[in-house]
Design an enzyme around this catalytic site. Structure first.
Site, mmCIF file in Angstrom:
data_model
loop_
_atom_site.group_PDB
_atom_site.id
_atom_site.type_symbol
_atom_site.label_atom_id
_atom_site.label_comp_id
_atom_site.label_asym_id
_atom_site.label_seq_id
_atom_site.Cartn_x
_atom_site.Cartn_y
_atom_site.Cartn_z
ATOM 1 N N LYS A 13 13.438 -40.698 21.194
ATOM 2 C CA LYS A 13 14.759 -40.146 20.880
ATOM 3 C C LYS A 13 15.150 -40.044 19.503
ATOM 4 C CE LYS A 13 14.819 -44.103 22.716
ATOM 5 N NZ LYS A 13 15.323 -45.249 24.011
ATOM 6 N N GLU A 20 11.052 -34.804 27.600
ATOM 7 C CA GLU A 20 11.883 -35.247 28.794
ATOM 8 C C GLU A 20 12.309 -36.546 28.775
ATOM 9 O OE1 GLU A 20 13.033 -32.716 31.233
ATOM 10 O OE2 GLU A 20 14.254 -34.773 31.270
ATOM 11 N N GLY A 70 15.614 -41.851 30.682
ATOM 12 C CA GLY A 70 14.402 -42.236 31.340
ATOM 13 C C GLY A 70 13.973 -41.307 32.405
ATOM 14 N N ILE A 109 15.245 -39.323 34.601
ATOM 15 C CA ILE A 109 15.923 -38.273 35.140
ATOM 16 C C ILE A 109 15.668 -36.807 34.750
ATOM 17 C CG2 ILE A 109 18.354 -37.300 35.465
ATOM 18 C CD1 ILE A 109 19.384 -40.191 34.697
ATOM 19 N N GLY A 114 12.382 -54.992 30.117
ATOM 20 C CA GLY A 114 12.091 -53.682 29.495
ATOM 21 C C GLY A 114 12.575 -52.544 28.883
ATOM 22 N N GLU A 140 15.629 -51.601 23.623
ATOM 23 C CA GLU A 140 14.743 -51.062 22.188
ATOM 24 C C GLU A 140 14.204 -52.300 21.544
ATOM 25 O OE1 GLU A 140 14.548 -47.546 21.419
ATOM 26 O OE2 GLU A 140 15.266 -47.777 23.465
ATOM 27 N N LYS A 159 20.923 -39.659 21.843
ATOM 28 C CA LYS A 159 20.458 -38.896 23.186
ATOM 29 C C LYS A 159 21.720 -37.887 23.178
ATOM 30 C CE LYS A 159 18.413 -42.887 25.381
ATOM 31 N NZ LYS A 159 18.615 -44.154 26.370
HETATM 32 N N1 HSE Z 1 16.848 -48.580 25.320
HETATM 33 C C1 HSE Z 1 17.309 -47.376 26.084
HETATM 34 C C2 HSE Z 1 18.040 -47.545 26.934
HETATM 35 C C3 HSE Z 1 15.627 -47.129 26.806
HETATM 36 O O1 HSE Z 1 18.619 -48.960 27.641
HETATM 37 O O2 HSE Z 1 18.635 -46.860 27.609
HETATM 38 C C4 HSE Z 1 15.834 -45.806 27.147
HETATM 39 O O3 HSE Z 1 16.102 -44.771 26.280
#
Ligand code: HSE
Length: 353
Positions: free
Chosen positions: A102, A126, A131, A133, A184, A187, A202
């Site tokens: 992003k 995308e 994520g 979606i 996971g 970031e 985003k």
């Molecule tokens: N660190 C981001 C989040 C990962 O928590 O939304 C997905 O872009």
């Protein structure tokens, strides 16, 4: 048809796994065989002892750049450099690139899309917003005929997860963040999540698509606040008003100008955004003809994100010129100061949310 993956972190390894698992159905859709040829990774393949594709590991990017067999590359390194130099070089060679990065798309998207179009390659992203979606393609292809003046949503899974754990389950901030990192979601530098920077990138990508000009996340008029100062009084205030607090990213067009904000926000219990918890994201798109459309799903995590990347890979393999309709101007969108109805502590209240 051969593909390569740059980076073997959470999303990179997930992408390889999902790609190999779905190889047969991708091949059926294309009518051709596909294969993973390279994984660019600075760590040795020996560090991934159970990896079924360890023979694909390389450390020299030029092997991928100069291999005419490789037509689609997934950039999953993250950050600006070396990702930007790699992606630009690949597109200039006419290879299609897909990414979940992003920061790269928010800051360099206009330039990279223009290069992709010139070279008849695809530049697809995308996975960079929401994520798993699907939101970029629907905005670009399905809602393009409508006039969209506002987009607002929960765009960061980590902070939504932390808020849920803290205020619904009574967990401490540090413990909730640690759990988000273990899953996971976060970031590499989780302060980008916590401070609202990730959500800001985003919303700037989504705003650039719907308004057609580059919405710069570094513009001083962009309001970007995170959740670190949020306290129990803020939550009590929201509850007393019949709602809850969410980290809302929002872009609204007023005349020729656009307001962009990411901040802890009052969300009424009547809103579809109020019930969005844990790692889930939700994106509310307000179209003049369609009214409100809400997109909902897992906004972070290895497999939801990898699934969006693999879908882009399949699309890029099918149609290298797929990015040609997705474009925004390098010229910066004029922004205006963010207006809101009310502010209490760290919470802002917006009209009609
Ligand atoms: N660190 C981001 C989040 C990962 O928590 O939304 C997905 O872009």
């Amino acid at each position: 048809m051969k593909i390569a993956i740059l980076g073997h972190g959470v999303v990179g390894s997930g992408t390889a796994e999902v790609f190999l698992k779905n190889k047969k159905s991708i091949e059926a859709g294309l009518g051709k065989e596909v294969a993973l040829k390279y994984v660019l990774e600075i760590r040795d393949a020996g560090e991934f002892p159970d990896c079924a594709y360890s023979d694909c590991f390389v450390k020299d990017f030029n092997l991928i750049l100069d291999d005419p067999e490789v037509t689609v590359v997934a950039e999953l390194i993250g950050g600006i450099e070396p990702a930007y130099s790699f992606v630009k070089a690949l597109l200039l060679k006419g290879k299609s690139v897909v990414t979940s990065n992003k920061e790269l798309v928010a800051k360099k998207g206009a330039e990279l899309l223009a290069i992709a179009r010139e070279k008849n390659a695809a530049f697809l992203f995308e996975a960079s917003v929401g994520g798993g979606i699907p939101i970029i393609r629907p905005l670009n292809q399905c809602l393009a005929a409508d006039s969209i003046n506002e987009i607002a949503g929960i765009l960061n899974g980590t902070t939504n997860f932390i808020l849920t754990k803290m205020f619904r389950d009574g967990m401490g901030f540090d413990e909730a963040l640690k759990l988000a990192q273990e899953y996971g979601y976060a970031e590499r530098d989780p302060s980008d999540d916590v401070n609202g920077i990730d959500a800001c990138r985003k919303i700037c990508i989504l705003a650039s698509i719907i308004f057609g000009k580059r919405v710069n996340p570094d513009n001083a008029l962009v309001l970007a606040e995170g959740i670190s100062k949020l306290n129990r009084e803020d939550i009590a205030f929201c509850e007393s008003k019949g709602g809850t607090a969410k980290l809302i990213a929002r872009a609204v067009k007023r005349g020729d100008k656009v307001e962009v904000s990411v901040c802890p926000t009052f969300v009424s219990n009547d809103s579809q955004l109020a019930g969005v918890s844990d790692v889930y994201n939700a994106i509310l798109v307000r179209g003049e003809a369609t009214g409100d459309v809400v997109f909902y799903g897992k906004g972070a995590g290895k497999y939801p994100t990898a699934s969006a990347v693999v879908n882009d890979i399949a699309n890029a393999l099918k149609n290298s010129g797929a990015s040609s309709t997705l474009i925004w101007d390098e010229e910066e969108q004029v922004l205006s100061e963010v207006t809101f109805a009310e502010k209490f502590g760290n919470i802002r209240v917006f009209d009609n949310l």
